[in-house]
Design a protein around this motif. Structure first.
Motif, PDB file in Angstrom:
ATOM      1  N   ALA A  73       6.734   2.516 -11.817  1.00 21.48           N
ATOM      2  CA  ALA A  73       5.507   3.282 -12.058  1.00 21.48           C
ATOM      3  C   ALA A  73       4.295   2.420 -11.742  1.00 21.48           C
ATOM      4  N   LEU A  74       3.184   3.069 -11.390  1.00 19.76           N
ATOM      5  CA  LEU A  74       1.931   2.340 -11.199  1.00 19.76           C
ATOM      6  C   LEU A  74       1.373   1.961 -12.558  1.00 19.76           C
ATOM      7  N   THR A  75       0.852   0.748 -12.684  1.00 23.76           N
ATOM      8  CA  THR A  75       0.092   0.402 -13.876  1.00 23.76           C
ATOM      9  C   THR A  75      -1.312   0.977 -13.712  1.00 23.76           C
ATOM     10  N   LYS A  76      -2.084   0.920 -14.793  1.00 25.04           N
ATOM     11  CA  LYS A  76      -3.471   1.381 -14.691  1.00 25.04           C
ATOM     12  C   LYS A  76      -4.212   0.576 -13.627  1.00 25.04           C
ATOM     13  N   SER A  77      -3.968  -0.740 -13.606  1.00 31.59           N
ATOM     14  CA  SER A  77      -4.722  -1.546 -12.641  1.00 31.59           C
ATOM     15  C   SER A  77      -4.209  -1.313 -11.218  1.00 31.59           C
ATOM     16  N   GLY A  78      -2.930  -0.968 -11.088  1.00 31.08           N
ATOM     17  CA  GLY A  78      -2.407  -0.592  -9.780  1.00 31.08           C
ATOM     18  C   GLY A  78      -3.077   0.666  -9.267  1.00 31.08           C
ATOM     19  N   GLU A  79      -3.227   1.628 -10.185  1.00 27.89           N
ATOM     20  CA  GLU A  79      -3.894   2.889  -9.825  1.00 27.89           C
ATOM     21  C   GLU A  79      -5.341   2.631  -9.391  1.00 27.89           C
ATOM     22  N   ASN A  80      -6.021   1.815 -10.191  1.00 27.97           N
ATOM     23  CA  ASN A  80      -7.415   1.499  -9.857  1.00 27.97           C
ATOM     24  C   ASN A  80      -7.523   0.828  -8.499  1.00 27.97           C
ATOM     25  N   PHE A  81      -6.612  -0.126  -8.282  1.00 26.29           N
ATOM     26  CA  PHE A  81      -6.652  -0.854  -7.017  1.00 26.29           C
ATOM     27  C   PHE A  81      -6.431   0.086  -5.846  1.00 26.29           C
ATOM     28  N   LEU A  82      -5.471   0.969  -5.989  1.00 26.11           N
ATOM     29  CA  LEU A  82      -5.194   1.938  -4.915  1.00 26.11           C
ATOM     30  C   LEU A  82      -6.442   2.764  -4.613  1.00 26.11           C
ATOM     31  N   GLN A  83      -7.092   3.243  -5.661  1.00 25.62           N
ATOM     32  CA  GLN A  83      -8.292   4.063  -5.446  1.00 25.62           C
ATOM     33  C   GLN A  83      -9.406   3.253  -4.787  1.00 25.62           C
ATOM     34  N   GLU A  84      -9.440   1.953  -5.099  1.00 26.90           N
ATOM     35  CA  GLU A  84     -10.441   1.082  -4.477  1.00 26.90           C
ATOM     36  C   GLU A  84     -10.246   0.930  -2.975  1.00 26.90           C
ATOM     37  N   PHE A  99       0.832  -1.205   0.000  1.00 19.51           N
ATOM     38  CA  PHE A  99       0.000   0.000   0.000  1.00 19.51           C
ATOM     39  C   PHE A  99       0.867   1.256   0.000  1.00 19.51           C
ATOM     40  N   LEU A 100       1.869   1.281   0.880  1.00 19.38           N
ATOM     41  CA  LEU A 100       2.717   2.471   0.973  1.00 19.38           C
ATOM     42  C   LEU A 100       3.514   2.687  -0.308  1.00 19.38           C
ATOM     43  N   VAL A 101       3.952   1.577  -0.935  1.00 16.50           N
ATOM     44  CA  VAL A 101       4.660   1.697  -2.216  1.00 16.50           C
ATOM     45  C   VAL A 101       3.771   2.419  -3.232  1.00 16.50           C
ATOM     46  N   MET A 102       2.521   1.978  -3.321  1.00 14.78           N
ATOM     47  CA  MET A 102       1.606   2.591  -4.300  1.00 14.78           C
ATOM     48  C   MET A 102       1.344   4.054  -3.956  1.00 14.78           C
ATOM     49  N   ILE A 103       1.156   4.314  -2.664  1.00 11.03           N
ATOM     50  CA  ILE A 103       0.892   5.687  -2.218  1.00 11.03           C
ATOM     51  C   ILE A 103       2.027   6.641  -2.585  1.00 11.03           C
ATOM     52  N   VAL A 104       3.263   6.247  -2.296  1.00 16.61           N
ATOM     53  CA  VAL A 104       4.356   7.201  -2.526  1.00 16.61           C
ATOM     54  C   VAL A 104       4.580   7.455  -4.015  1.00 16.61           C
ATOM     55  N   ILE A 105       4.294   6.456  -4.841  1.00 16.63           N
ATOM     56  CA  ILE A 105       4.400   6.713  -6.283  1.00 16.63           C
ATOM     57  C   ILE A 105       3.260   7.622  -6.715  1.00 16.63           C
ATOM     58  N   ASP A 106       2.060   7.295  -6.247  1.00 19.66           N
ATOM     59  CA  ASP A 106       0.873   8.030  -6.688  1.00 19.66           C
ATOM     60  C   ASP A 106       0.911   9.489  -6.275  1.00 19.66           C
ATOM     61  N   ARG A 107       1.456   9.761  -5.095  1.00 24.56           N
ATOM     62  CA  ARG A 107       1.376  11.131  -4.601  1.00 24.56           C
ATOM     63  C   ARG A 107       2.499  12.018  -5.117  1.00 24.56           C
ATOM     64  N   GLU A 108       3.428  11.427  -5.884  1.00 24.34           N
ATOM     65  CA  GLU A 108       4.580  12.200  -6.345  1.00 24.34           C
ATOM     66  C   GLU A 108       4.141  13.265  -7.351  1.00 24.34           C
ATOM     67  N   PRO A 109       4.394  14.535  -7.062  1.00 23.93           N
ATOM     68  CA  PRO A 109       4.002  15.563  -8.020  1.00 23.93           C
ATOM     69  C   PRO A 109       5.029  15.608  -9.152  1.00 23.93           C
ATOM     70  N   GLN A 110       4.601  15.959 -10.318  1.00 16.00           N
ATOM     71  CA  GLN A 110       5.478  16.125 -11.498  1.00 16.00           C
ATOM     72  C   GLN A 110       5.974  14.818 -12.112  1.00 16.00           C
ATOM     73  N   ARG A 111       6.103  13.757 -11.313  1.00 16.31           N
ATOM     74  CA  ARG A 111       6.686  12.536 -11.852  1.00 16.31           C
ATOM     75  C   ARG A 111       5.676  11.406 -11.753  1.00 16.31           C
ATOM     76  N   ASP A 112       5.750  10.447 -12.708  1.00 19.20           N
ATOM     77  CA  ASP A 112       4.856   9.294 -12.554  1.00 19.20           C
ATOM     78  C   ASP A 112       5.620   8.011 -12.220  1.00 19.20           C
ATOM     79  N   SER A 113       6.897   8.185 -11.886  1.00 17.67           N
ATOM     80  CA  SER A 113       7.642   7.024 -11.405  1.00 17.67           C
ATOM     81  C   SER A 113       8.694   7.456 -10.389  1.00 17.67           C
ATOM     82  N   LEU A 114       9.123   6.496  -9.581  1.00 16.70           N
ATOM     83  CA  LEU A 114      10.192   6.737  -8.610  1.00 16.70           C
ATOM     84  C   LEU A 114      11.212   5.618  -8.762  1.00 16.70           C
ATOM     85  N   LEU A 115      12.448   5.885  -8.361  1.00 16.64           N
ATOM     86  CA  LEU A 115      13.440   4.817  -8.326  1.00 16.64           C
ATOM     87  C   LEU A 115      13.151   3.912  -7.142  1.00 16.64           C
ATOM     88  N   ALA A 116      13.509   2.647  -7.272  1.00 15.02           N
ATOM     89  CA  ALA A 116      13.315   1.681  -6.184  1.00 15.02           C
ATOM     90  C   ALA A 116      13.944   2.200  -4.889  1.00 15.02           C
TER      91      ALA A 116
END
Lengths: 147, 147
Positions: free
Chosen positions: B118-129, B59-76
């Motif tokens: 990066a989050l996939t589309k289904s990762g994004e959907n799951f997070l929002q769920e 959950f936290l992995v998805m959150i920190v990627i999702d909340r990143e402004p300007q970027r849609d991916s983070l380094l591991a």
DNA sequence: ACAATATAGTTATCATGGTAACTATGTTAA
DNA sequence: TTAACATAGTTACCATGATAACTATATTGT
């Protein structure tokens, strides 16, 4: 334990709260802050315990036996219940603590299934040795936190 | 996480504080309360995540990627650093999340060592769920706590 | 009395946290 | 340039949490 080092901003939490019709964004922010602070404090305490060749679980086992009024031993299941840890973990931890002579176990005279767990003299001494540093570590952490 | 269900009484903590010359027994009591409350809240949240086939770490992995402004991916390594978790655990967790198609990883074009996550589309959907239930669970817990 | 059920503890197994040591790539300084 | 060092990620391994299933003992209800 781990948690976000940087919490979401208050605006962010308020935004989520609005979208999900959560009534008290401040309480949620408080919970996130609490989890982060606890995670940092636990890291400190783990370091302290590890420096003394012990662990938070072993420490709590000794504490709950030591603080028991009227009795000088507890059943294994009572200890597990008070610390909120599973019984298999308790079995394993108690076994290693017996090997290190911090506690002594014997079968309960009135219930052949149960084991009475008592602190040994050296377990008591060890607990008294590490207690001051434990309180100091917590106290220092809280002082830093409120800066 | 586990902790004492029953905290030591205020008198007990004050007694310890006096013996060990700790200046602020109230802060120590506060820290113990915080650890117990967090332990209980984490149990709730673990249950919630597990019910949805995920975990706090995922959950936290998805959150920190999702909340990143300007970027849609983070380094591991950036993710590991933000969540305060070791890199080997990050490696393992990211691998399983790629298998479940929640995230996608590719080698960074400007640094052959690094991986962009990066989050996939289904990762994004799951997070929002799962987000609303996460906030609700925290909110409910805090409501009970302040009773 | 004794069959059914409950309870204490253990064993087996898995999940998930950590550290140390490794590979591959990148950076720096003589 | 290239040797030395630093960094990103991985691998190998260990420690410690959990659950499920088991044994042994105790309790309960007929």
């Amino acid at each position: 334990m781990f948690f976000l080092k940087e919490l979401p901003s208050q605006q962010m939490v308020e935004g989520y709260a609005k979208r999900f019709s959560v009534k008290d964004p401040t309480a949620v922010q408080g919970a996130l802050t609490m989890m982060r602070d606890t995670s940092l404090l636990l890291r400190e305490l783990e370091g302290y315990f590890s420096k003394h060749g012990t662990s938070q679980l072993r420490f709590l086992v000794m504490i709950v036996i030591d603080r028991e009024p009227q009795r000088d031993s507890l059943l294994a299941s009572e200890i597990a219940e008070r610390i909120d840890v599973s019984r298999p973990v308790m079995t394993r931890t108690l076994k290693s603590m017996v090997e290190d002579e911090l506690i002594a176990m014997e079968t309960n005279s009135s219930d052949g299934r149960a084991k009475c767990v008592a602190l040994t003299k050296s377990g008591e001494n060890f607990l008294q040795e590490i207690l001051p540093g434990y309180f100091k570590a917590i106290s220092n952490f809280m002082k830093e936190l409120n800066k």
